[in-house]
Design an enzyme around this catalytic site. Sequence first.
Site, mmCIF file in Angstrom:
data_model
loop_
_atom_site.group_PDB
_atom_site.id
_atom_site.type_symbol
_atom_site.label_atom_id
_atom_site.label_comp_id
_atom_site.label_asym_id
_atom_site.label_seq_id
_atom_site.Cartn_x
_atom_site.Cartn_y
_atom_site.Cartn_z
ATOM 1 N N SER A 172 0.832 -1.194 0.000
ATOM 2 C CA SER A 172 0.000 0.000 0.000
ATOM 3 C C SER A 172 0.878 1.260 0.000
ATOM 4 C CB SER A 172 -0.953 -0.035 1.199
ATOM 5 O OG SER A 172 -1.891 0.997 1.137
ATOM 6 N N ASP A 237 -10.270 -4.252 -4.620
ATOM 7 C CA ASP A 237 -9.662 -3.314 -3.673
ATOM 8 C C ASP A 237 -10.514 -2.051 -3.586
ATOM 9 O OD1 ASP A 237 -7.980 -1.433 -2.337
ATOM 10 O OD2 ASP A 237 -6.212 -2.561 -2.969
ATOM 11 N N HIS A 266 -8.478 -4.671 -0.018
ATOM 12 C CA HIS A 266 -7.199 -4.008 0.262
ATOM 13 C C HIS A 266 -6.439 -4.655 1.416
ATOM 14 C CE1 HIS A 266 -4.402 -0.687 -0.186
ATOM 15 N NE2 HIS A 266 -4.432 -0.464 1.120
#
Length: 289
Positions: A172, A237, A266
């Site tokens: 991320s 996501d 995610h």
Amino acid sequence: MSLTGRELCRLLCCPPCPGHIAAKLAFIPPDPTYSVMPDETGNKYILHLTERAEWQYSEREQQRLEVFLVRTSRGNRVSCMYVKCNSETPASKYTILFSHGNAVDLGQMSSFYVGLSARLGVNIFSYDYSGYGASGGSPTEKNIYADIEAAFQALRQKYAVSPEHIILYGQSIGTVPTIDLARKFECAAVVLHSPLLSGLRVAFPDTKRTWFFDVFPSIEKIPKVTSPVLVIHGTEDEVIDFSHGLAIYEQCPRAVEPLWVEGAGHNDIELYSQYVDRLRQFIHVELPN
């Protein structure tokens, strides 16, 4: 969310401060879940985890974690953690330099690192961004670039790990400093887990170019990464759209077969069996051993 004419005009006429974009889109330091204290000799640091760290292993395994502080080029002292591969597992020659995601710190990630190290048969080295956990300073774009470079140099100097034995892993927001470092140093490999193209492209999905006030412009840096790159992204996501991972993959000069996890969001890719399977294949079969 589309970028309307009014929004575009506002951005061009009165662009936001990059630091404000970064703070709004990315940085949410949690309350620290650990502390790093010097021992009686003052030569070694001891890790103290709180209940919020949700440690899942024995005290013996916790003692295997080495922690210390390093100073970055921007003057901040950041926490580092080294997880040595379980002695019962044939130790890989590779060490993963892991840049974690948002809203977690080393205390919360420590159990995951121990488990991942054992399952992959590699050492794992990680650090907290400025302003996270026991790290000083505040999280900014420039600081996180300095943070990872300090961690990278500490891994090389303290543990004598050469770049050809280092796998850069970003998750991320952690893909931002990972890509920035990877364009400067060729390493064994790079893993990009749920990467983002840039800050504005997360906030305004219809943005097609990188504006001068944008932050985290990974899409502009990824073509300069010469190491093999594995991209991992969930197709559902909800935070960083799957299209970001796909575009990053398409711009990688040395991309390997990606892992698109069907139905994953995610924060749950690690729960799918193909996650560890693909990493094992990449590290122990596709990379030189």
